[in-house]
Design an enzyme around this catalytic site. Structure first.
Site, PDB file in Angstrom:
ATOM      1  N   THR A  85       0.855  -1.047  -0.129  1.00  0.00           N
ATOM      2  CA  THR A  85       0.025  -0.057   0.206  1.00  0.00           C
ATOM      3  C   THR A  85       0.973   1.157   0.006  1.00  0.00           C
ATOM      4  O   THR A  85       0.359   2.267   0.025  1.00  0.00           O
ATOM      5  CB  THR A  85      -0.905   0.110   1.352  1.00  0.00           C
ATOM      6  OG1 THR A  85      -0.249  -0.152   2.595  1.00  0.00           O
ATOM      7  CG2 THR A  85      -1.820  -1.106   1.071  1.00  0.00           C
ATOM      8  N   HIS A 109      25.179   4.534  -2.962  1.00  0.00           N
ATOM      9  CA  HIS A 109      25.112   4.801  -4.488  1.00  0.00           C
ATOM     10  C   HIS A 109      26.655   5.169  -4.945  1.00  0.00           C
ATOM     11  O   HIS A 109      27.056   4.590  -5.831  1.00  0.00           O
ATOM     12  CB  HIS A 109      24.295   5.901  -4.853  1.00  0.00           C
ATOM     13  CG  HIS A 109      22.647   5.728  -4.447  1.00  0.00           C
ATOM     14  ND1 HIS A 109      22.108   4.501  -4.418  1.00  0.00           N
ATOM     15  CD2 HIS A 109      21.943   6.539  -3.639  1.00  0.00           C
ATOM     16  CE1 HIS A 109      20.850   4.618  -3.867  1.00  0.00           C
ATOM     17  NE2 HIS A 109      21.000   5.774  -3.453  1.00  0.00           N
ATOM     18  N   LEU A 169       6.327   3.485  -2.801  1.00  0.00           N
ATOM     19  CA  LEU A 169       7.386   3.053  -3.906  1.00  0.00           C
ATOM     20  C   LEU A 169       6.750   1.699  -4.647  1.00  0.00           C
ATOM     21  O   LEU A 169       6.633   2.031  -6.059  1.00  0.00           O
ATOM     22  CB  LEU A 169       8.497   2.355  -2.746  1.00  0.00           C
ATOM     23  CG  LEU A 169       9.514   1.955  -3.974  1.00  0.00           C
ATOM     24  CD1 LEU A 169      10.415   2.981  -4.593  1.00  0.00           C
ATOM     25  CD2 LEU A 169      10.758   0.829  -3.184  1.00  0.00           C
ATOM     26  N   ASP A 205      20.187  -1.370  -5.004  1.00  0.00           N
ATOM     27  CA  ASP A 205      20.753   0.153  -5.072  1.00  0.00           C
ATOM     28  C   ASP A 205      20.515   0.483  -6.549  1.00  0.00           C
ATOM     29  O   ASP A 205      20.945   0.089  -7.480  1.00  0.00           O
ATOM     30  CB  ASP A 205      22.107  -0.134  -4.859  1.00  0.00           C
ATOM     31  CG  ASP A 205      22.992   1.309  -4.958  1.00  0.00           C
ATOM     32  OD1 ASP A 205      22.436   2.382  -5.458  1.00  0.00           O
ATOM     33  OD2 ASP A 205      23.613   1.511  -3.977  1.00  0.00           O
ATOM     34  N   HIS A 206      19.372   1.503  -6.528  1.00  0.00           N
ATOM     35  CA  HIS A 206      18.841   1.692  -7.715  1.00  0.00           C
ATOM     36  C   HIS A 206      19.879   2.291  -8.813  1.00  0.00           C
ATOM     37  O   HIS A 206      19.331   2.192 -10.130  1.00  0.00           O
ATOM     38  CB  HIS A 206      17.619   2.380  -7.861  1.00  0.00           C
ATOM     39  CG  HIS A 206      17.333   3.969  -7.332  1.00  0.00           C
ATOM     40  ND1 HIS A 206      17.610   4.267  -5.870  1.00  0.00           N
ATOM     41  CD2 HIS A 206      17.663   4.928  -8.137  1.00  0.00           C
ATOM     42  CE1 HIS A 206      17.630   5.592  -6.061  1.00  0.00           C
ATOM     43  NE2 HIS A 206      17.776   5.899  -7.177  1.00  0.00           N
TER      44      HIS A 206
HETATM   45  N1  LIG Z   1       9.278   5.915  -1.896  1.00  0.00           N
HETATM   46  C1  LIG Z   1      10.389   5.827  -2.401  1.00  0.00           C
HETATM   47  O1  LIG Z   1      10.597   6.914  -3.618  1.00  0.00           O
HETATM   48  C2  LIG Z   1      11.603   5.062  -2.051  1.00  0.00           C
HETATM   49  C3  LIG Z   1      12.839   5.236  -2.848  1.00  0.00           C
HETATM   50  C4  LIG Z   1      13.922   4.481  -2.427  1.00  0.00           C
HETATM   51  C5  LIG Z   1      13.781   3.511  -1.502  1.00  0.00           C
HETATM   52  N2  LIG Z   1      12.644   3.439  -0.628  1.00  0.00           N
HETATM   53  C6  LIG Z   1      12.621   2.276   0.186  1.00  0.00           C
HETATM   54  O2  LIG Z   1      11.491   1.540   0.201  1.00  0.00           O
HETATM   55  C7  LIG Z   1      10.923   1.168   1.379  1.00  0.00           C
HETATM   56  C8  LIG Z   1       9.467   1.462   1.348  1.00  0.00           C
HETATM   57  O3  LIG Z   1       9.236   2.993   0.959  1.00  0.00           O
HETATM   58  P1  LIG Z   1       7.946   3.724   0.852  1.00  0.00           P
HETATM   59  O4  LIG Z   1       8.031   5.328   0.558  1.00  0.00           O
HETATM   60  O5  LIG Z   1       6.954   2.975  -0.130  1.00  0.00           O
HETATM   61  O6  LIG Z   1       7.124   3.716   2.232  1.00  0.00           O
HETATM   62  P2  LIG Z   1       5.559   4.005   2.837  1.00  0.00           P
HETATM   63  O7  LIG Z   1       5.044   4.824   1.673  1.00  0.00           O
HETATM   64  O8  LIG Z   1       5.716   4.664   3.995  1.00  0.00           O
HETATM   65  O9  LIG Z   1       5.050   2.541   2.972  1.00  0.00           O
HETATM   66  C9  LIG Z   1       5.307   1.595   3.980  1.00  0.00           C
HETATM   67  C10 LIG Z   1       4.283   0.493   3.807  1.00  0.00           C
HETATM   68  O10 LIG Z   1       4.696  -0.408   4.809  1.00  0.00           O
HETATM   69  C11 LIG Z   1       3.541  -0.971   5.336  1.00  0.00           C
HETATM   70  N3  LIG Z   1       3.620  -1.314   6.713  1.00  0.00           N
HETATM   71  C12 LIG Z   1       3.979  -0.547   7.714  1.00  0.00           C
HETATM   72  N4  LIG Z   1       4.126  -1.128   8.966  1.00  0.00           N
HETATM   73  C13 LIG Z   1       3.241  -2.295   8.571  1.00  0.00           C
HETATM   74  C14 LIG Z   1       3.263  -3.341   9.500  1.00  0.00           C
HETATM   75  N5  LIG Z   1       3.503  -3.517  10.786  1.00  0.00           N
HETATM   76  N6  LIG Z   1       2.926  -4.748   8.784  1.00  0.00           N
HETATM   77  C15 LIG Z   1       2.381  -4.649   7.530  1.00  0.00           C
HETATM   78  N7  LIG Z   1       2.778  -3.441   6.605  1.00  0.00           N
HETATM   79  C16 LIG Z   1       3.422  -2.341   7.336  1.00  0.00           C
HETATM   80  C17 LIG Z   1       2.645  -0.131   5.230  1.00  0.00           C
HETATM   81  O11 LIG Z   1       1.208  -0.314   4.824  1.00  0.00           O
HETATM   82  P3  LIG Z   1      -0.027  -0.083   5.716  1.00  0.00           P
HETATM   83  O12 LIG Z   1       0.133   1.302   6.224  1.00  0.00           O
HETATM   84  O13 LIG Z   1      -1.256  -0.475   5.084  1.00  0.00           O
HETATM   85  O14 LIG Z   1       0.110  -0.894   7.070  1.00  0.00           O
HETATM   86  C18 LIG Z   1       3.097   0.524   3.745  1.00  0.00           C
HETATM   87  O15 LIG Z   1       2.550  -0.183   2.773  1.00  0.00           O
HETATM   88  C19 LIG Z   1      11.651   1.999   2.295  1.00  0.00           C
HETATM   89  O16 LIG Z   1      12.783   1.042   2.826  1.00  0.00           O
HETATM   90  C20 LIG Z   1      12.165   3.061   1.649  1.00  0.00           C
HETATM   91  O17 LIG Z   1      13.735   3.448   2.454  1.00  0.00           O
HETATM   92  C21 LIG Z   1      11.489   4.436  -0.973  1.00  0.00           C
END
Ligand SMILES: NC(=O)c1ccc[n+]([C@@H]2O[C@H](COP(=O)([O-])OP(=O)(O)OC[C@H]3O[C@@H](n4cnc5c(N)ncnc54)[C@H](OP(=O)(O)O)[C@@H]3O)[C@@H](O)[C@H]2O)c1
Length: 493
Positions: free
Chosen positions: A15, A243, A18, A180-181
């Site tokens: 959800t 990176h 990313l 590591d994108h």
């Molecule tokens: N966004 C980016 O552009 C980006 C870029 C590079 C790397 N990353 C890395 O990718 C990862 C995800 O980032 P994001 O931006 O997508 O984070 P995010 O939007 O905060 O999403 C976090 C996800 O974790 C789920 N979650 C949190 N606690 C949970 C639990 N106890 N049980 C089950 N699900 C749980 C949330 O779902 P619910 O809220 O529905 O529980 C949500 O789907 C991180 O490691 C981040 O460092 C992100």
């Protein structure tokens, strides 16, 4: 014709931001290109939110429709997506997940191939990996089990090691794909092609011909909505340890005996082993940190939302890295990265030595006007290569001038270039770990970064020290000036 692979994906963090912005469009492109077997593929997405399959598929459609050839195609793709509300900290939930995975495996005849993707905050990585194994979510019927995890991998050597030990209880190193994108970027991959496909380049890729190498990862924006995370991390952890180090390693490594992932990793690790890890005093001399100040309407970093007004987090790093081996003895690799800089770009400048004798100047009895040859690889936002040579000015006499040989990616090449996430997920499906960071690489990079971090956590910085829209603090220019050098890209020029 593409080789299609049967696979069941289990995505944790389905959800999240990313997943919606990058992962679904990437998997959709692989589906369109036939790299995932369209009849034998399913994805179980999880998050705590109480979504139905229908709601989940609406999100998928929303994320991929713009890129679909038809509504039917997007809907057919979304029909492979299933949602389970799941709290990763609750072990009981994994039993239901395991049953569901087995059911879908049978339904789509997937033959036990599983890809687990943890797209969540890093504190969950170990918990998920442990429970996947403990609750039989890994297949045991001869298919593959692969784990893809997002960055960051730890916040220092110790936490990274702890995380790695936790993962190792459930997955072997060769089953772990650390994203590591930057390694999925076209021009970063092109470094290997250019170096090892061209004797012309590889022949001069050493300290006899190269004076220094500069790697710049510049961002135009500040911390935006990531301030909370960023303030606990800083540029060293966020950009240098991962990176930047990966790019340096590919620039510095010796020739692998083949293009197989094991052979490339072996050489990358050897290069990292030859990298000089600084003492604390050396770190003080060879690394510079910065934090942006205010400029017009732009607030200084300490007054950004969610940043403490006494923060000493660095938004800029520049430094000198040395590889102590025969190829690179006395060739500094300068790196810099930061927020609120002149523009958003990533580039590598390979600066060659000048001729030992300038025959044109000596004939005229003047000072040499020859420039260093520079090979510049533009990694972002455009893929471009420029080789700067010295050439003759048209006309009478022998006046010299810079002459640029430029290759810019064509529109066709651009269209054929996959997004980093698409490429990396495809590699994981194929079991090709070339473009993922191994534990040996990650741990060595932490050993290097930890010394600098420790110095910076101990010494008090004089922040803010650079203006938004510049290329960082003066100390970053002085770092090179002390060696009689300058940044090739310098906004002050
Ligand atoms: N966004 C980016 O552009 C980006 C870029 C590079 C790397 N990353 C890395 O990718 C990862 C995800 O980032 P994001 O931006 O997508 O984070 P995010 O939007 O905060 O999403 C976090 C996800 O974790 C789920 N979650 C949190 N606690 C949970 C639990 N106890 N049980 C089950 N699900 C749980 C949330 O779902 P619910 O809220 O529905 O529980 C949500 O789907 C991180 O490691 C981040 O460092 C992100």
């Amino acid at each position: 014709m593409a080789t299609a692979t049967r696979a069941l994906f289990m995505l944790f963090g389905a959800t999240g931001d990313l997943a919606k912005r990058k992962l679904y469009p990437s998997i959709f492109n692989l589906y369109k290109k036939g790299y995932v077997d369209n009849d034998h593929f399913a994805l179980i997405g999880t998050g705590r939110r109480e979504w139905s399959d229908e709601k989940f598929r609406e999100v998928i459609l929303d994320s991929v429709s713009a890129n679909a050839d038809s509504e039917e195609q997007a809907k057919a793709f979304a029909s492979h997506f299933y949602y389970m509300s799941h709290d990763v900290t609750n072990p009981e939930h994994y039993d239901a997940l395991s049953d569901y995975a087995n059911k879908l495996d049978q339904q789509y005849d997937i033959e036990g191939n599983r890809i687990f993707y943890i797209s969540m905050a890093p504190n969950f990585f170990g918990t998920v990996a442990k429970n996947l194994k403990a609750h039989n979510c890994l297949s045991d019927n001869g298919g593959f089990n692969r784990l893809i995890i997002e960055k960051p991998f730890g916040r220092d050597y110790d936490t990274a090691e702890e995380l790695n030990n936790a993962l190792a209880k459930s997955f072997n190193e060769n089953q772990v794909y650390r994203i590591d994108h930057y390694l999925g970027k076209e021009m970063v991959q092109n470094i290997i092609a250019l170096r090892f496909g061209n004797p012309l380049i590889e022949g001069i890729w050493n300290n006899k011909y190269i004076d220094n190498i500069q790697v710049t990862l510049a961002e135009k924006l500040g911390v935006e909505e990531r301030a909370g995370y960023y303030d606990g991390s800083g540029a060293l952890r966020d950009m240098v340890q991962n990176h930047t180090m990966q790019m340096l390693t590919i620039l510095a490594m010796e020739d692998p005996i083949s293009f197989k992932d094991v052979d490339i990793r072996r050489e990358k690790i050897r290069a990292l082993r030859s990298m000089h890890v600084y003492t604390e005093d050396e770190a003080r001399q060879n690394f510079v940190r910065g934090q942006y100040g205010a400029n017009g309407d732009q607030r200084d970093y300490r007054h950004e939302d969610n940043v403490p007004n006494d923060s000493i987090t660095e938004t800029y790093v520049a430094g000198k890295v040395l590889f102590e081996n025969k190829r690179w003895k006395n060739v500094p690799f300068y790196i810099r990265t930061g927020k609120m800089l002149t523009d958003k770009f990533t580039r590598i400048d390979v600066v060659f030595k000048k001729p030992l004798v300038d025959i044109f100047a000596s004939a005229k009895g003047t000072e040499s006007e020859l420039n260093n040859n520079v090979l510049t690889l533009f990694v972002d936002p455009v893929n471009k290569i420029i080789l700067r040579l010295n050439g003759k000015q048209a006309g009478q006499g022998m006046e010299m001038q810079p002459l640029d040989l430029t290759h810019t990616q064509s529109d066709e090449e651009k269209a054929a270039t996959p997004e980093p996430y698409e490429r990396l997920i495809h590699d994981a499906i194929l079991g090709n770990a070339t473009n993922f960071a191994s534990w040996d690489e990650v741990s060595r990079a932490w050993e290097f970064a930890d010394v600098i971090r420790h110095v910076w956590d101990t010494d008090k910085p004089d922040f803010p020290n650079y203006t938004p829209g510049s290329m960082g603090p003066d100390a970053a220019d002085e770092l090179l000036a002390r060696d009689g050098r300058a940044w090739v890209f310098n906004s002050k020029k």
